[in-house]
Scaffold this motif. Structure first.
Motif, mmCIF file in Angstrom:
data_model
loop_
_atom_site.group_PDB
_atom_site.id
_atom_site.type_symbol
_atom_site.label_atom_id
_atom_site.label_comp_id
_atom_site.label_asym_id
_atom_site.label_seq_id
_atom_site.Cartn_x
_atom_site.Cartn_y
_atom_site.Cartn_z
ATOM 1 N N GLN A 118 1.986 8.039 9.029
ATOM 2 C CA GLN A 118 1.421 7.343 7.875
ATOM 3 C C GLN A 118 2.368 6.290 7.314
ATOM 4 O O GLN A 118 2.264 5.913 6.155
ATOM 5 N N GLY A 119 3.295 5.830 8.146
ATOM 6 C CA GLY A 119 4.228 4.795 7.701
ATOM 7 C C GLY A 119 5.675 5.184 7.886
ATOM 8 O O GLY A 119 6.565 4.327 7.818
ATOM 9 N N GLY A 120 5.920 6.474 8.140
ATOM 10 C CA GLY A 120 7.284 6.925 8.319
ATOM 11 C C GLY A 120 7.938 6.424 9.592
ATOM 12 O O GLY A 120 9.150 6.572 9.771
ATOM 13 N N TRP A 121 7.139 5.799 10.461
ATOM 14 C CA TRP A 121 7.687 5.254 11.704
ATOM 15 C C TRP A 121 8.536 4.007 11.453
ATOM 16 O O TRP A 121 9.347 3.631 12.309
ATOM 17 N N VAL A 122 8.370 3.371 10.307
ATOM 18 C CA VAL A 122 9.081 2.111 10.040
ATOM 19 C C VAL A 122 10.602 2.288 10.063
ATOM 20 O O VAL A 122 11.305 1.559 10.776
ATOM 21 N N PRO A 123 11.170 3.239 9.292
ATOM 22 C CA PRO A 123 12.633 3.379 9.364
ATOM 23 C C PRO A 123 13.110 3.785 10.749
ATOM 24 O O PRO A 123 14.206 3.395 11.164
ATOM 25 N N GLY B 168 0.804 -1.218 0.000
ATOM 26 C CA GLY B 168 0.000 0.000 0.000
ATOM 27 C C GLY B 168 0.836 1.266 0.000
ATOM 28 O O GLY B 168 2.071 1.243 0.012
ATOM 29 N N PRO B 169 0.162 2.417 0.039
ATOM 30 C CA PRO B 169 0.869 3.704 -0.022
ATOM 31 C C PRO B 169 1.707 4.003 1.207
ATOM 32 O O PRO B 169 2.539 4.902 1.183
ATOM 33 N N GLU B 170 1.498 3.238 2.308
ATOM 34 C CA GLU B 170 2.264 3.507 3.523
ATOM 35 C C GLU B 170 3.764 3.327 3.313
ATOM 36 O O GLU B 170 4.572 4.021 3.934
ATOM 37 N N ILE B 171 4.125 2.387 2.432
ATOM 38 C CA ILE B 171 5.553 2.204 2.164
ATOM 39 C C ILE B 171 6.121 3.460 1.522
ATOM 40 O O ILE B 171 7.220 3.912 1.859
ATOM 41 N N GLY B 172 5.377 4.030 0.609
ATOM 42 C CA GLY B 172 5.811 5.269 -0.026
ATOM 43 C C GLY B 172 5.919 6.411 0.962
ATOM 44 O O GLY B 172 6.791 7.279 0.847
ATOM 45 N N GLN B 173 5.020 6.432 1.957
ATOM 46 C CA GLN B 173 5.079 7.476 2.977
ATOM 47 C C GLN B 173 6.342 7.342 3.812
ATOM 48 O O GLN B 173 6.930 8.331 4.247
ATOM 49 N N ALA B 174 6.739 6.093 4.062
ATOM 50 C CA ALA B 174 7.917 5.865 4.908
ATOM 51 C C ALA B 174 9.220 6.089 4.156
ATOM 52 O O ALA B 174 10.230 6.470 4.751
#
Length: 742
Positions: free
Chosen positions: A525-530, A464-470
């Motif tokens: 929105q997904g930026g927490w992953v890194p 989904g787009p969350e990867i792009g957000q991260a």
């Protein structure tokens, strides 16, 4: 028996370059002789070789890129070609997703030109000017990356070690090493400030640790987003292809990619380079075609006033989109981190002559297409590809996306190796995949961790787009950290004019700082992953360095004093043979000796305290490897074995013993001493290793107890020991278990 007094503690004998070179020449022709065990030059005592066993020792450090070689134009072109498959995959495939990541409700021609202007200026100022023409010059004898910057600073700034999360040791002889940068006579104010401020030194060190951990976080995201962006294009060709199918295909590709890493970047580079060459040729050709067909004057976007018009029209929406432009430069940091895999000029040549022009044409062509087809913004890349070229482009794009992952994977291996060498990370397996270039390494543990992380991210977010957000959030933080470190390098090492250094700092801090602020909304929105992956590696790093520092503090405070040691040795039975005590201490007698004597009741006739020391330099030459000191009483010596953070410890136990004895003979003060060494060598060697368990007392707070008693102990049990690289035979090893109450 009468013996001469030992020299002062600060007398260190170092092996001689000419002597070792002569021995190495005879080694190469199998003409090594017994005389090579001891060599005297101009009446000075120097170290000798170690018999034929010195072959692996010396030759393994004669790496081409360690010497200042001049490459011909064809050689540079060949290295530049090979770098396409390792360094430029990430930044080269950014046209796949950069434009489509912008979300505007009704983009007009001025909006598209404004976005293109942002991309052109960002590419030029950050990737070309900052990294290619400035940052690449801050290499540490050919090595790049955040840790290389840090080691460069350590060579010029006397870090005190107080409040430092990483170990700091310094000897007067360090400045004479071949790969130790020489200090300038002038001392800027910033240098005096840093040397007098332990807090500033600690801040720089923590910045470096955070930056390197963030690169690891981005290394887990890059393969996921790159491969997904390429293979998702297939959905436009058939409604029966669902997102789940795309995710499954992506996982299969990622697994194959990571399994391929064990063959090394040399084979990877020559395999991937043709793919990237075709990729750059295609995106440049298609871009030029679109410019001519849709909007020839599109390159007028080079005027920065289109950036002003973009923000003036879109206001808050435009500000929220500003951070998206970082997607066009996400691979810029990899150019610096992968510097050790190639060389500076080849990377500069490849980027300036091929990569940069191809990217400019690709983005300009996409912008020209969007001016006439603004509704295609979300599918810019594949929509702008001419219909007859869709399937060829899909295949090449998918292959290029696989290559894109290679840049961060290679950088991750290099960063972990440097971290281990500087004592910032537990020891993992490091395999050198090239006999010519020592910087090319592969770590199975790190490789499989990144593979599992990529699969979890891909499956967890379902593409989904969350990867792009991260994606890109961590990279901009690393770029900002690099800007700060480069500014310090410019002032202290390059001694640039303060106005030039200040201008550099202001411009790039403003650009990257504004991007960072704009990207903050992506965290939820997904930026927490890194950041989560960064936190994982940072916990490992800080737990390891904290535990090691506590261990060293205990050993320093519990050293055997000189008189106690002499008394212990004189009262113990001395049996034939050599005993090598492996210790982290460079000064004093470690407490392991007291524990050893209590249980064994005897000592060998020749004892050597060996410390493996890693310096903040790229490499230590073979003739600089050993430092020796004679201790009291008779038959006791200290040996410091020095390595740079890019060196390989591949000597076996016999090689160490023969090399040490050969050099010890050169500092022998009598024939009796030499005879004792020969006798001890003939009676075998025992390596004594301390197996230390730290236990923090209940007097300390619960957090510190958890770090030492749980985290550090887990890392100590499950990672390789520092002596594991010596390849000591189990029959020659004696482990002494000790528990330190701290």
């Amino acid at each position: 028996m009468e013996h001469r007094a030992a020299p002062p503690d600060d007398v260190i004998v170092q092996v001689n370059a000419a002597a070792v070179a002569a021995v190495d020449e005879r080694i190469s022709t199998d003409q090594i002789t017994e005389e090579d065990v001891g060599i005297v030059d101009d009446g000075k005592q120097i170290g000798g070789g170690g018999g034929r066993t010195r072959r692996n020792f010396s030759q393994s450090y004669k790496m081409r890129h360690r010497n200042p070689l001049e490459f011909t134009g064809w050689q540079l072109a060949l290295l530049g070609y090979q770098s396409l498959g390792v360094v430029y995959g990430d930044i080269g495939t950014s046209p796949l997703y950069t434009f489509s990541s912008f979300t505007l409700p009704d983009p007009g021609a001025d909006d598209v030109l404004g976005i293109l202007s942002l991309i052109l200026w960002t590419l030029t100022l950050v990737s070309l000017v900052k990294y290619v023409f400035i940052v690449l010059h801050a290499d540490d004898h050919g090595e790049g990356g955040t840790f290389a910057l840090y080691s460069l600073l350590r060579q010029h700034v006397n870090f005190s070690g107080k409040s430092m999360p990483v170990p700091v040791t310094r000897l007067a002889s360090d400045a004479n090493l071949k790969f130790h940068s020489k200090k300038r006579r002038l001392q800027p104010r910033m240098l005096k400030f840093l040397e007098g401020s332990p807090i500033a030194q600690a801040v720089i060190t923590y910045l470096v640790l955070v930056g390197t951990c963030m690169v690891m976080g981005d290394g887990a995201l890059t393969p996921s987003i790159s491969v997904l962006s390429a293979v998702q294009g297939i959905q436009s060709r058939s409604s029966s292809i669902k997102q789940g199918h795309v995710v499954l295909l992506c996982v299969i590709i990622l697994v194959i990619l990571f399994l391929f890493q064990q063959y090394g970047t040399s084979k990877v580079g020559f395999t991937f380079s043709p793919i990237m060459l075709v990729w750059f040729a295609l995106i440049a050709s298609i871009g030029l075609y679109n410019i001519v067909k849709y909007y020839p004057p599109v390159l007028k976007a080079i005027s920065p006033h289109y950036i002003y018009l973009f923000f003036a029209r879109n206001k808050r929406a435009g500000w929220e989109q500003f951070g998206t432009v970082v997607l066009c430069i996400t691979g810029a940091e990899a150019m610096f981190a992968d510097l050790g895999h190639f060389n500076k000029k080849s990377i500069q040549m490849a980027y300036s002559c091929l990569v940069y022009p191809a990217l400019i044409l690709a983005y300009a062509g996409q912008a020209a297409f969007l001016i006439k087809n603004p509704s295609k913004l979300s599918t810019t890349f594949y929509s702008s590809v001419p219909e007859p070229l869709f399937w060829p482009m899909f295949i090449v794009a998918t292959l290029a996306a696989i290559v894109a992952s290679q840049a961060l994977i290679s950088a991750s291996f290099s960063i972990i190796k440097q971290s281990i060498a500087l004592g910032c990370f537990p020891r993992v397996t490091m395999k050198h995949t090239s006999k010519k270039y020592e910087g090319r390494v592969y770590s199975p543990e790190i490789n499989y961790f990144l593979m599992i992380a990529c699969i979890l991210i891909t499956v967890g977010f379902k593409g989904g787009p969350e990867i792009g957000q991260a994606y890109g959030v961590a990279v901009i933080w690393v770029m900002l950290i690099t800007t700060h470190l480069i500014t310090v390098v410019m002032v202290i090492i390059w001694q640039s004019h303060s106005a030039i250094a200040g201008l550099f700092y202001v411009i790039y801090t403003a650009i990257e700082g504004l991007m960072t602020i704009s990207l903050l909304y992506k965290i939820a929105q997904g930026g927490w992953v890194p950041f989560a992956i960064t936190a994982f590696f940072l916990i490992i790093t800080l737990s390891w360095t904290y535990g090691r520092s506590k261990k060293n503090e205990y050993e320093v405070s519990n050293l055997m004093d000189r008189q106690e040691f002499i008394k212990t040795v004189n009262m113990s039975n001395r049996v034939p043979g050599i005993c090598i005590f492996c210790t982290d201490l460079m000064n004093g007698i470690p407490p392991i000796v007291r524990h050893y004597v209590q249980h064994m009741g005897c000592l060998r006739e020749l004892m050597v305290f060996v410390t493996v020391r890693h310096l903040p330099v790229t490499s230590v030459l073979p003739e600089e490897r050993f430092l020796f000191d004679r201790l009291e009483p008779f038959g006791v010596y200290r040996c410091i074995v020095q390595y740079g953070y890019m060196d390989t410890q591949n000597m076996e136990d016999d090689e160490y013993v023969l090399s040490i004895i050969a050099s010890l003979k050169e500092i022998a003060q009598s024939d009796d001493e030499t005879m004792m060494m020969d006798s001890a060598l003939a009676n075998g060697t025992t390596f004594v290793l301390g197996r230390v368990i730290l236990k923090m007392s209940s007097k300390q707070n619960c957090f510190k107890r958890f770090v030492i008693n749980n985290l550090y102990r887990f890392l100590q049990k499950n990672f390789r020991s520092n002596i594991s690289s010596l390849k000591i035979a189990p029959s020659k090893t004696l482990q002494i278990g000790m528990q330190y109450e701290i």
